[in-house]
Write a protein that holds these residues in place. Structure first.
Motif, PDB file in Angstrom:
ATOM      1  N   ASP A   1       0.414  -1.414  -9.178  1.00  0.00           N
ATOM      2  CA  ASP A   1      -0.519  -0.371  -9.600  1.00  0.00           C
ATOM      3  C   ASP A   1      -0.019   0.351 -10.848  1.00  0.00           C
ATOM      4  N   TRP A   2       1.294   0.539 -10.962  1.00  0.00           N
ATOM      5  CA  TRP A   2       1.848   1.212 -12.144  1.00  0.00           C
ATOM      6  C   TRP A   2       1.685   0.330 -13.385  1.00  0.00           C
TER       7      TRP A   2
ATOM      8  N   ALA B   1       3.141  -0.714  -5.221  1.00  0.00           N
ATOM      9  CA  ALA B   1       3.323   0.433  -6.114  1.00  0.00           C
ATOM     10  C   ALA B   1       3.630  -0.040  -7.533  1.00  0.00           C
TER      11      ALA B   1
ATOM     12  N   ASP C   1       0.802  -1.229   0.000  1.00  0.00           N
ATOM     13  CA  ASP C   1       0.000   0.000   0.000  1.00  0.00           C
ATOM     14  C   ASP C   1       0.833   1.277   0.000  1.00  0.00           C
ATOM     15  N   ASP C   2       2.157   1.165  -0.037  1.00  0.00           N
ATOM     16  CA  ASP C   2       3.012   2.343  -0.175  1.00  0.00           C
ATOM     17  C   ASP C   2       2.949   2.801  -1.633  1.00  0.00           C
ATOM     18  N   PRO C   3       2.610   4.073  -1.898  1.00  0.00           N
ATOM     19  CA  PRO C   3       2.453   4.508  -3.292  1.00  0.00           C
ATOM     20  C   PRO C   3       3.767   4.666  -4.045  1.00  0.00           C
ATOM     21  N   GLU C   4       4.902   4.630  -3.349  1.00  0.00           N
ATOM     22  CA  GLU C   4       6.185   4.892  -3.995  1.00  0.00           C
ATOM     23  C   GLU C   4       7.127   3.694  -4.004  1.00  0.00           C
TER      24      GLU C   4
END
Length: 477
Positions: free
Chosen positions: A102-103, A99, A91-94
Motif C-alpha cells: 500500500d505504501w 502495508a 491487512d496489517d497497516p503497519e
C-alpha cells in the motif's frame, strides 16, 4: 581488388585503418555498399566500445535528478515494515507485505500526479494456488507504474525490483526480515526512476514495477510476464535490480563503481529449429539479450553514471535466479543487475546480535550512494532505449550464392524520426562490436567483407543521433 596498406585483401581481414568515427554523428551516408576503410574501428576514448554513445544534455540532466537521500529514505521505509514476506499479513497497516504494498502504491500514485496523465499506476493481483513455497492459496500483488510513450507507446521497456523479503528460513513469515539489500535496494531504484521520469515524455513506454513472490519462486514476475505475453505486448527490454544495495563483499573488500549485469546467451525459449540455426552460424554470443547487454555498456559505462557495467555471460548466479527469468522464458530480452560481490553474512540472515556484531539484511549495511549510481545506470539505459529507434526487425544475411562480400537486408522501421541505419561487425573471437559504418536510409547494405569471417549486425539511428540496440542477422537463402 582493393588492398590494405599492408597489402592484405580487405575481403579477408578487418581494416587496419581508423577512419572518421560515426558515433554521435546523426548524418548518414546513402551509399549502397562500402568497404572497411570507411568504418570506425577499434575502441573509442577511454577504451570504450566503438559503438558507445555519449549521454546528451537531456540525459545528463535527468541523471542529476536521481537523489541519493530519497533512495535511502525509500530503503529505510521498506525495511521498517518488519517483514515483507509473501506469506505475511496483507491487512496489517503497519507490518507485513500488505502495508509495504500500500505504501509503494501510494508513493507511485503521488509521482504520477506530475505526469499530466501519462503515468498510470495499478495493483496487479492474482491468487496463487498452493505450489512450491506457497502452502495455502495466497494473493500476490505487483505494483506497476506505466509511463506511456508519446511517439511509440506500443514499444515497452520494464525495470523492476522485488518488494517481498525473507528470513533464513524461506517459509518463516513471522520473524523480522527487513530486506534492505534484498531487495528494497532494487525497489528504490525502480521507484526513484519513476519519480524522475514521471515529469518527462519518453518516446516509447517505460514500466516501473515492484513485484512480490520472488523469494517464494518468482511468482509475481511470472504473472507480469505472462500478462504481457497474453496481450501480445512488444516488450523490448526487461531489467531486474536484485541485490544492488552494497559494494561490499564477504571479505570486507569493496568495489563501489562496478555493477554486474547477467545476460543469457542461447535463449531457452528458442525452438529446436531456431537453436540449430544459431549453432550453425556461431550466434551463441549474439542473442537479443546479449545485444541488450552490449547496449547497456554502450550507454551506461561513463562519467554521467560514474559506473562500470561488468557484463557476465550467464543467465544468473549459481544456485539462484531472479525476476528476469520469467521474461526470458517467454521470449523477451531480459537481464539482471546485481552488486559486484555479495556479503553472505548479512543476506537472508535473521536479525540478531552475536559478540557485539549485528547481523541481518539491514539498511546499515547498504551504501546509498552506490544504489544511486546503479539507478543512474538504469536511467541511462531506459531513457536511451525509449528515445532511440528500436532494433531493426527481420535482419537477414543473404546466403543464396557464394561470394566474398556480405549483403544484409532488414525491414523498414516505423519511427517518424528515423534517420537511417548503421552496420556493425567484429571478429568472431571479439566480445564487443569493433567496427561501425553508415548504411544510409535503405533497408539493404553490402559490405566488402566475407560473411564467413566476421559477425555482422544492424542498428537504427534517429535524427537526434540516438542509436538503438543491434539486431543480429539470420541466414536468408
Amino acid at each position: 581488388m582493393s588492398q590494405h596498406p599492408a597489402g592484405i585483401p580487405r575481403r579477408t581481414a578487418l581494416s587496419a585503418t581508423v577512419a572518421t568515427a560515426v558515433v554521435g554523428v546523426p548524418a548518414l551516408a546513402s551509399t549502397a555498399s562500402a568497404a572497411p576503410a570507411a568504418a570506425s574501428t577499434g575502441r573509442g576514448a577511454g577504451d570504450r566500445p566503438v559503438t558507445a554513445q555519449s549521454p546528451d544534455r537531456e540525459l545528463r540532466e535527468l541523471l542529476k535528478e536521481i537523489d541519493r537521500d530519497r533512495i535511502e529514505a525509500t530503503v529505510r521505509r521498506l525495511a521498517a515494515f518488519g517483514t515483507r514476506h509473501t506469506l505475511s499479513s496483507q491487512d496489517d497497516p503497519e507490518r507485513g507485505i500488505g502495508a509495504a504494498r500500500d505504501w509503494i502504491h501510494a508513493e507511485l500514485k503521488r509521482y504520477a500526479e506530475a505526469s499530466g496523465g501519462r503515468m498510470t499506476v495499478e495493483l496487479q493481483s492474482y491468487v496463487q494456488e498452493p505450489a512450491s513455497r506457497i502452502p495455502v492459496a495466497t494473493r500476490i500483488t505487483n505494483v506497476v507504474a506505466t509511463l506511456r510513450g508519446s511517439v511509440d507507446p506500443g514499444r515497452i521497456h520494464v525495470v523492476s525490483g522485488h518488494y517481498d523479503s525473507r528470513a533464513t528460513d524461506v517459509m518463516d513469515a513471522v520473524s523480522d526480515a527487513p530486506g534492505a539489500d534484498d531487495d528494497a535496494s532494487g525497489v528504490a531504484v525502480a521507484m526513484e526512476l519513476a519519480r524522475v521520469m514521471a515529469r518527462r515524455r519518453p518516446a516509447a513506454t517505460i514500466v516501473f514495477a515492484a513485484v512480490a513472490g520472488e523469494e517464494q519462486g518468482l511468482y509475481g514476475a511470472a504473472h507480469m510476464a505472462e500478462r504481457f505475453k497474453a496481450a501480445g505486448a512488444d516488450v523490448r527490454a526487461m531489467f531486474t535490480n536484485d541485490i544492488v544495495g552494497s559494494s561490499r563483499a564477504d571479505d570486507g573488500s569493496r568495489d563501489p563503481y562496478t555493477v554486474r549485469l547477467f545476460a543469457e546467451g542461447v535463449p531457452t525459449s528458442e525452438t529446436p529449429e531456431e537453436a540449430a540455426t544459431r549453432r550453425s552460424i556461431g550466434g551463441e554470443n549474439d542473442s537479443a539479450t546479449r545485444q541488450l547487454a552490449r547496449f547497456v555498456r554502450d550507454v551506461a559505462s561513463n562519467d554521467a553514471t560514474g559506473m562500470d557495467v561488468r557484463v557476465v555471460y550467464r543467465r544468473d548466479r549459481y544456485l539462484r535466479g531472479g525476476d528476469h527469468i520469467p521474461f526470458l522464458e517467454r521470449g523477451y530480452s531480459a537481464a539482471r543487475f546485481t552488486e559486484p560481490a555479495e556479503d553472505f553474512a548479512h543476506q537472508h540472515q535473521d536479525v540478531r546480535v552475536e559478540d557485539g556484531q549485528q547481523y541481518g539484511d539491514l539498511p546499515e549495511f547498504c551504501d546509498f550512494g552506490y544504489i544511486a549510481r546503479v539507478a543512474r545506470v538504469n536511467g541511462a539505459v531506459l531513457w536511451t532505449l525509449a528515445q532511440a529507434p528500436a532494433a531493426p526487425r527481420g535482419v537477414k544475411i543473404v546466403t543464396s550464392s557464394l561470394t566474398n562480400s556480405t549483403e544484409l537486408v532488414w525491414e523498414p522501421g516505423t519511427e517518424p524520426d528515423l534517420a537511417g541505419y548503421e552496420v556493425v561487425w567484429r571478429e568472431t573471437t571479439e566480445p564487443e562490436w569493433t567496427h561501425v559504418i553508415r548504411a544510409g536510409g535503405a533497408t539493404s547494405h553490402t559490405v566488402d567483407l566475407s560473411k564467413d569471417n566476421v559477425f555482422f549486425g544492424v542498428r537504427a539511428v534517429n535524427r537526434a543521433g540516438h542509436r538503438g540496440p543491434v539486431a543480429f542477422p539470420v541466414p536468408q537463402r
